[in-house]
Design an enzyme around this catalytic site. Structure first.
Site, PDB file in Angstrom:
ATOM      1  N   LYS A 171      54.115  62.480 -14.327  1.00 23.38           N
ATOM      2  CA  LYS A 171      54.376  61.265 -13.649  1.00 23.38           C
ATOM      3  C   LYS A 171      53.161  60.694 -13.020  1.00 23.38           C
ATOM      4  CE  LYS A 171      56.431  59.685  -9.929  1.00 23.38           C
ATOM      5  NZ  LYS A 171      55.622  58.380  -9.583  1.00 23.38           N
ATOM      6  N   THR A 226      51.757  64.755   2.453  1.00 26.47           N
ATOM      7  CA  THR A 226      52.571  66.098   3.241  1.00 26.47           C
ATOM      8  C   THR A 226      53.890  65.895   3.456  1.00 26.47           C
ATOM      9  OG1 THR A 226      50.396  66.747   4.275  1.00 26.47           O
ATOM     10  CG2 THR A 226      52.461  67.470   5.294  1.00 26.47           C
ATOM     11  N   GLU A 246      49.024  69.843  -3.443  1.00 26.88           N
ATOM     12  CA  GLU A 246      47.645  69.378  -2.731  1.00 26.88           C
ATOM     13  C   GLU A 246      48.121  68.389  -1.796  1.00 26.88           C
ATOM     14  OE1 GLU A 246      44.747  70.732  -3.019  1.00 26.88           O
ATOM     15  OE2 GLU A 246      45.614  72.099  -4.551  1.00 26.88           O
ATOM     16  N   CYS A 280      41.713  62.029   0.000  1.00 24.12           N
ATOM     17  CA  CYS A 280      42.116  63.144   0.859  1.00 24.12           C
ATOM     18  C   CYS A 280      40.902  64.302   1.358  1.00 24.12           C
ATOM     19  CB  CYS A 280      43.221  64.201   0.016  1.00 24.12           C
ATOM     20  SG  CYS A 280      42.420  64.653  -1.529  1.00 24.12           S
ATOM     21  N   GLU A 381      46.884  61.468   9.461  1.00 22.56           N
ATOM     22  CA  GLU A 381      46.303  61.019   8.266  1.00 22.56           C
ATOM     23  C   GLU A 381      46.371  59.586   8.000  1.00 22.56           C
ATOM     24  OE1 GLU A 381      47.148  62.059   4.298  1.00 22.56           O
ATOM     25  OE2 GLU A 381      45.270  62.527   3.904  1.00 22.56           O
TER      26      GLU A 381
HETATM   27  O1  TXE Z   1      52.285  59.370  -1.501  1.00 23.27           O
HETATM   28  P1  TXE Z   1      53.619  59.918  -2.096  1.00 23.27           P
HETATM   29  P2  TXE Z   1      52.151  57.998  -1.156  1.00 23.27           P
HETATM   30  C1  TXE Z   1      48.947  60.859   1.805  1.00 23.27           C
HETATM   31  C2  TXE Z   1      48.367  59.621   2.259  1.00 23.27           C
HETATM   32  C3  TXE Z   1      49.443  58.447   2.122  1.00 23.27           C
HETATM   33  C4  TXE Z   1      50.521  59.078   2.048  1.00 23.27           C
HETATM   34  C5  TXE Z   1      51.771  58.678   1.385  1.00 23.27           C
HETATM   35  O2  TXE Z   1      48.620  60.080   3.813  1.00 23.27           O
HETATM   36  O3  TXE Z   1      49.401  57.588   3.283  1.00 23.27           O
HETATM   37  O4  TXE Z   1      50.252  60.388   1.441  1.00 23.27           O
HETATM   38  O5  TXE Z   1      51.304  58.227   0.248  1.00 23.27           O
HETATM   39  C6  TXE Z   1      55.428  60.828  -6.146  1.00 23.27           C
HETATM   40  N1  TXE Z   1      59.891  63.513  -5.527  1.00 23.27           N
HETATM   41  N2  TXE Z   1      48.375  60.688   0.288  1.00 23.27           N
HETATM   42  O6  TXE Z   1      53.378  57.277  -0.539  1.00 23.27           O
HETATM   43  O7  TXE Z   1      54.823  59.406  -1.663  1.00 23.27           O
HETATM   44  C7  TXE Z   1      54.849  59.414  -6.068  1.00 23.27           C
HETATM   45  O8  TXE Z   1      55.703  58.787  -6.702  1.00 23.27           O
HETATM   46  C8  TXE Z   1      59.030  63.961  -6.323  1.00 23.27           C
HETATM   47  C9  TXE Z   1      47.266  62.025   0.057  1.00 23.27           C
HETATM   48  O9  TXE Z   1      51.461  57.257  -2.294  1.00 23.27           O
HETATM   49  O10 TXE Z   1      53.566  61.512  -1.562  1.00 23.27           O
HETATM   50  C10 TXE Z   1      53.871  59.669  -6.588  1.00 23.27           C
HETATM   51  O11 TXE Z   1      53.493  59.904  -7.877  1.00 23.27           O
HETATM   52  N3  TXE Z   1      57.699  62.970  -6.454  1.00 23.27           N
HETATM   53  C11 TXE Z   1      47.248  62.397  -1.207  1.00 23.27           C
HETATM   54  C12 TXE Z   1      53.259  61.213  -5.804  1.00 23.27           C
HETATM   55  O12 TXE Z   1      54.704  61.594  -5.649  1.00 23.27           O
HETATM   56  C13 TXE Z   1      57.774  62.066  -5.378  1.00 23.27           C
HETATM   57  C14 TXE Z   1      46.877  60.979  -2.247  1.00 23.27           C
HETATM   58  C15 TXE Z   1      52.540  60.892  -4.414  1.00 23.27           C
HETATM   59  O13 TXE Z   1      53.368  60.062  -3.752  1.00 23.27           O
HETATM   60  C16 TXE Z   1      58.776  61.796  -4.523  1.00 23.27           C
HETATM   61  C17 TXE Z   1      47.765  60.085  -1.765  1.00 23.27           C
HETATM   62  C18 TXE Z   1      59.830  62.802  -4.301  1.00 23.27           C
HETATM   63  N4  TXE Z   1      60.850  62.695  -3.673  1.00 23.27           N
HETATM   64  C19 TXE Z   1      48.417  60.111  -0.567  1.00 23.27           C
HETATM   65  N5  TXE Z   1      58.387  60.710  -3.558  1.00 23.27           N
HETATM   66  C20 TXE Z   1      46.100  63.290  -1.237  1.00 23.27           C
HETATM   67  N6  TXE Z   1      45.879  64.477  -0.773  1.00 23.27           N
HETATM   68  O14 TXE Z   1      45.073  63.231  -2.203  1.00 23.27           O
HETATM   69  C21 TXE Z   1      57.198  60.320  -3.927  1.00 23.27           C
HETATM   70  N7  TXE Z   1      56.670  61.134  -5.149  1.00 23.27           N
END
Ligand code: TXE
Length: 477
Positions: A171, A226, A246, A280, A381
């Site tokens: 996904k 996180t 990650e 990140c 972050e």
């Molecule tokens: O990330 P999410 P978001 C950090 C950054 C950002 C924050 C939130 O601080 O502001 O995360 O970003 C899927 N079960 N990073 O909201 O929600 C979601 O659909 C399973 C750091 O975009 O964590 C997407 O495909 N999956 C990071 C993926 O998880 C779920 C890069 C990441 O989304 C889910 C991006 C659930 N319950 C954001 N909820 C890095 N370290 O590279 C969401 N997802």
């Protein structure tokens, strides 16, 4: 652009027929539709994956190599189409998308060779027995990726998962589905057997959640926030799933007085603001040794003045649009918070409305000084084009500030003192340490963080080990 799921080798509408709006962040407007898939689509994807898995696992390594290479070539052949789609979907400058598409193809090429080279250990017990380790495919695995480096990170998971003989349910982020969709077309053309890779689009709490909850998807590789990582870990733990997480970072970038300051400053512009700071690995806390603080600060400000914020499709653009409205609001709120906490904006701090793109989501590269290391701005972050700068007196203080957050993804530091380089590299509590460089990547190295930045490592054999289950076979002699 209307995105479709890729299940059992076919491009398919979501079972419920529902779609989400997909936004072009450079204009802040809807430009396409993404499937709003649900657990039915995940179940379909699992069914296709499990039917295909054994056949794929037993496919000779050389065949796997050929197909994964063909996918890499397919991406290369359509690089411009992929890059345009990525920039439109994500908001990043087109030149950067082009580079990331090269890397996405490299991910497949790199793990194509891993499929050919992967080997396991043997342990002889004198004349009593011989042990060998079978590293077997896990079965059906799940890959969930974020919006910041969409195809780059999506392929970074899928390629090793496939190379290790698994079938995959994947996904991409609902904010940036376009290149994953183009990838499904490439996979069809490359002759990837049906069901080996299945891409289900939709919301994290629906599709991602259904993947994590699925009792038969035995491993999850996740990159994202996180908070989401914690939730995934809590859901997966009672099922004893294998997890690679990650997560976020609050990375320090430390400049010592003895460093090549010119090089440090020029690289720091990228470390701070590349991809709108939405990497990140970006260094969001810049620590500068007291004796060169003013000099480095002023030089950096001069460099940052040169950065053009605007239309991702313009060659001169260095900073594109912020990926989504909620994220844009989040970044803005942190600039406000920093000021409430006593920070002074040295440059930037404002939104930008480029001509013809007035409704896009743009924020100036922003440098803030005068904040305590413990304040929220320096602990949480932000994930945008915003950094803080702090002076430090000596190495010990730099180390204390650098290690003083809950995160531990990547640290960068600049010095010409060889002893210090080795000492500090060992003392920094981070998964990755760059000395006199940033984001210099060898795909064979372990990649990932400690503390709240995650669990497990990707890259090289680490990913192949994650995506396989080791079995010890002991044969008495
Ligand atoms: O990330 P999410 P978001 C950090 C950054 C950002 C924050 C939130 O601080 O502001 O995360 O970003 C899927 N079960 N990073 O909201 O929600 C979601 O659909 C399973 C750091 O975009 O964590 C997407 O495909 N999956 C990071 C993926 O998880 C779920 C890069 C990441 O989304 C889910 C991006 C659930 N319950 C954001 N909820 C890095 N370290 O590279 C969401 N997802």
């Amino acid at each position: 652009m209307k995105i479709l799921n890729y299940i059992n080798g076919e491009l398919k509408e979501p079972a419920a027929g529902a779609y989400l709006d997909n936004y072009d962040p450079s204009i802040g407007q809807v430009y396409g539709q993404v499937p709003d898939s649900d657990s039915t689509d995940v179940a379909d994807a699992y069914k296709a994956a499990t039917a295909a898995q054994k056949g794929w696992e037993n496919t000779p390594a050389e065949e796997k190599f050929k197909v994964l290479n063909a996918i890499a070539e397919g991406i290369d052949a359509k690089r411009e189409e992929f890059a345009l789609a990525e920039s439109r979907d994500q908001g990043k400058p087109l030149w950067l998308s082009r580079n990331e598409m090269i890397r996405a193809a490299q991910n497949f090429r790199f793990y194509a060779t891993a499929a050919m080279q992967f080997a396991s250990e043997s342990h002889a017990m004198e004349n009593r027995a011989i042990n060998y380790t079978l590293r077997q495919s896990i079965g059906v695995v799940g890959c969930i990726s974020p919006w910041n480096l969409p195809l780059y990170l999506f392929s970074w998971k899928i390629a090793p998962a496939l190379a290790a003989g698994n079938a995959v349910v994947a996904k991409p982020s609902e904010f940036t589905p376009a290149t994953a969709f183009l990838l499904s077309e490439v996979c069809i053309q490359a002759g990837l057997p049906k069901g080996v890779l299945n891409i289900v689009h939709g919301l994290g709490p629906k599709v991602g959640q259904a993947m994590v909850e699925h009792p038969k998807i035995k491993a999850i590789s996740f990159t994202g926030g996180t908070v989401t990582g914690k939730y995934i870990a809590a859901t997966a733990a009672p099922m004893f799933k294998k997890l690679s997480l990650e997560l976020g970072g609050k990375n320090p970038n430390i400049i010592f007085a003895d460093a090549d300051l010119d090089k440090a400053v020029k690289t720091t512009v990228n470390t701070s603001f590349m991809n709108q700071g939405e990497i990140c690995l970006c260094g969001s806390r810049l620590l500068i040794e007291e004796s060169v603080y003013e000099e480095v600060k002023n030089a950096l400000i001069e460099e940052v003045k040169k950065l053009t914020v605007g239309d991702p499709m313009n060659d001169s653009t260095r900073i594109g649009a912020i990926v989504s409205k909620p994220h844009y609001e989040k970044v803005k709120s942190y600039i406000e918070l920093a000021q409430e906490e006593g920070g002074k904006v040295l440059i930037g701090g404002q939104t930008v409305h480029p001509e013809g793109k007035e409704n896009g989501w743009y924020i100036q590269p922003t440098i803030i000084e005068g904040l305590k290391a413990e304040c929220r701005t320096n602990q949480e972050e932000i994930f945008g084009p915003v950094i803080t700068i702090m002076p430090f007196k000596n190495e010990a203080e730099a180390l204390e500030i650098a290690n003083g957050t809950e995160y531990g993804l990547a640290a960068t530091f600049w010095t010409n003192d060889l002893k210090r380089a080795h000492r500090l590299a060992s003392e920094l509590e981070f998964g990755i340490v760059w000395v006199n460089c940033w984001l210099l990547r060898d795909l064979r190295t372990p990649f990932g963080g400690v503390k709240s930045s995650g669990v497990g490592r990707e890259g090289g054999w680490e990913a192949m080990r994650f995506f396989t289950e080791p079995k010890n076979v002991c044969i008495a002699l």
